[in-house]
Design a protein around this motif. Structure first.
Motif, PDB file in Angstrom:
ATOM      1  N   GLY A  76      30.026 -10.598  17.198  1.00 31.35           N
ATOM      2  CA  GLY A  76      30.699  -9.382  17.635  1.00 31.35           C
ATOM      3  C   GLY A  76      29.749  -8.423  18.318  1.00 31.35           C
ATOM      4  N   ASN A  80      29.776  -7.222  22.258  1.00 26.14           N
ATOM      5  CA  ASN A  80      29.819  -5.799  22.606  1.00 26.14           C
ATOM      6  C   ASN A  80      28.675  -5.438  23.550  1.00 26.14           C
ATOM      7  OD1 ASN A  80      32.117  -5.209  21.096  1.00 26.14           O
ATOM      8  ND2 ASN A  80      30.963  -4.630  19.276  1.00 26.14           N
ATOM      9  N   THR A 175      38.923  -1.694  23.859  1.00 22.60           N
ATOM     10  CA  THR A 175      38.705  -2.297  22.538  1.00 22.60           C
ATOM     11  C   THR A 175      37.302  -2.893  22.446  1.00 22.60           C
ATOM     12  OG1 THR A 175      41.058  -2.875  22.496  1.00 22.60           O
ATOM     13  CG2 THR A 175      39.648  -3.936  20.852  1.00 22.60           C
ATOM     14  N   SER A 178      34.732  -5.784  16.103  1.00 15.68           N
ATOM     15  CA  SER A 178      34.146  -5.406  14.822  1.00 15.68           C
ATOM     16  C   SER A 178      32.914  -6.275  14.602  1.00 15.68           C
ATOM     17  CB  SER A 178      35.144  -5.615  13.687  1.00 15.68           C
ATOM     18  OG  SER A 178      36.222  -4.705  13.793  1.00 15.68           O
ATOM     19  N   GLU A 179      31.848  -5.684  14.116  1.00 13.60           N
ATOM     20  CA  GLU A 179      30.587  -6.397  13.967  1.00 13.60           C
ATOM     21  C   GLU A 179      30.334  -6.787  12.517  1.00 13.60           C
ATOM     22  OE1 GLU A 179      27.444  -4.208  15.890  1.00 13.60           O
ATOM     23  OE2 GLU A 179      28.620  -3.904  17.727  1.00 13.60           O
ATOM     24  N   GLU A 184      36.694 -12.053  14.115  1.00 11.00           N
ATOM     25  CA  GLU A 184      36.810 -10.789  14.855  1.00 11.00           C
ATOM     26  C   GLU A 184      37.740 -10.922  16.058  1.00 11.00           C
ATOM     27  OE1 GLU A 184      33.483 -13.054  16.740  1.00 11.00           O
ATOM     28  OE2 GLU A 184      34.055 -12.606  14.684  1.00 11.00           O
ATOM     29  N   GLU A 187      41.453  -9.725  15.424  1.00 12.20           N
ATOM     30  CA  GLU A 187      41.674  -8.290  15.507  1.00 12.20           C
ATOM     31  C   GLU A 187      41.564  -7.799  16.947  1.00 12.20           C
ATOM     32  OE1 GLU A 187      40.097  -4.415  13.057  1.00 12.20           O
ATOM     33  OE2 GLU A 187      38.581  -5.811  13.819  1.00 12.20           O
ATOM     34  N   ASP A 230      36.915 -12.258   5.178  1.00 16.33           N
ATOM     35  CA  ASP A 230      37.051 -11.552   6.457  1.00 16.33           C
ATOM     36  C   ASP A 230      38.437 -11.752   7.056  1.00 16.33           C
ATOM     37  OD1 ASP A 230      34.496 -10.622   6.217  1.00 16.33           O
ATOM     38  OD2 ASP A 230      33.610 -12.011   7.656  1.00 16.33           O
ATOM     39  N   ARG A 237      43.664  -4.829   7.852  1.00 20.90           N
ATOM     40  CA  ARG A 237      43.412  -3.783   8.834  1.00 20.90           C
ATOM     41  C   ARG A 237      44.502  -3.735   9.900  1.00 20.90           C
ATOM     42  NH1 ARG A 237      36.875  -3.766   9.481  1.00 20.90           N
ATOM     43  NH2 ARG A 237      37.344  -4.480  11.577  1.00 20.90           N
TER      44      ARG A 237
END
Length: 276
Positions: A76, A80, A175, A178-179, A184, A187, A230, A237
């Motif tokens: 992640g 990013n 967006t 998430s790290e 990931e 999401e 996770d 979430r």
């Protein structure tokens, strides 16, 4: 560097010395054959093998390739960083142990229409070399169809979660990943589609080739418990997001149901039903 940068290929690489050259080579071959401007951004995520040296060698070999380095932060974080470094109109995420290949009737003119998201074919290559379409019947992509908003595509659909199965228009993508967690993509893809504009399903660009490999992150027994935790975290979430933003709940409902089913299927546990 070629004329205008149409696509930035973001390649996170952690200890990928055995596959990185093949991955980057497939991108160069594919894009050279169609003549579109592109760059390859290799994000070395704190590798401890020969990946850094190999990445620099590839950057010397191909002018379209550049390398950024960072301490190990996980997939992640590397993605990013790639988003922040990219300069192309569209982003394509390519894992260092996968490849892409040109379509037989390749035509990049569709990107002149500036869709926010483009769904592309994704193929699964088994350890024996057998190739099949990634996903299942419920995840089938309706190629040739355009949706006025990405959330319309998400509604009533079990969308493929893999971010590598899409091109993302950089200036519209707000967006981030998430790290420090697995899954990931699940999401990121949902949230990005909720906030995305027009989505096109196109099989005339290139195909993504996902290689199933023993010992990979998704197939490692050592990561099984964290992956399970996770996955549940992502469901919680996204469910919380739907409750906090009821205008998006109708678009998320089907995907959330499929996520709970996948959780049960993968981990053989009963996941409590969450009421919105």
């Amino acid at each position: 560097m070629q004329q205008s940068l149409l696509i930035s290929f973001i390649v996170p690489a952690f200890n990928a010395q055995l596959t990185l050259a093949g991955c980057v080579g497939s991108i160069v071959r594919t894009m050279s054959s169609c003549g579109a401007g592109y760059e390859v951004v290799i994000v070395d995520d704190g590798s401890t093998d020969q990946t850094p040296a190999l990445a620099l060698a590839l950057a010397q070999q191909y002018e379209e390739v550049r390398v950024v380095r960072q301490g190990n932060g996980g997939l992640g974080a590397a993605r990013n960083r790639g988003i922040n470094e990219a300069r192309g109109q569209y982003l394509s995420f390519v894992d260092a142990d996968d490849e892409i290949e040109v379509s037989h009737d390749s035509d990049f003119s569709v990107l002149a229409l500036e869709p926010d998201i483009v769904a592309i074919p994704i193929l699964k290559v088994s350890t024996s070399g057998r190739t099949s379409v990634y996903g299942n019947v419920t995840q089938r992509i309706p190629f040739g169809k355009t949706f006025s908003t990405a959330k319309d595509y998400l509604r009533r659909r079990n969308v493929i979660p893999c971010v590598c199965a899409y091109l993302w228009r950089r200036e519209r993508l707000q967006t981030r990943f998430s790290e420090g967690i697995f899954h990931e993509d699940e999401e990121f893809t949902v949230l990005a589609m909720l906030n995305g504009g027009r989505l096109m399903c196109c099989n005339t660009l290139f195909s993504y080739r996902y290689f199933v490999r023993e010992g990979s992150i998704t197939n490692s027994e050592a990561n099984a418990q964290k992956r399970k935790a996770d996955f549940q975290l992502i469901i919680d979430r996204l469910s919380g997001y739907a409750r906090a933003h009821p205008q998006y709940e109708p678009y998320m409902r089907a995907k959330l149901l499929w996520l709970r089913f996948d959780y049960f299927r993968l981990y053989k546990v009963f996941y409590k039903v969450i009421r919105f």
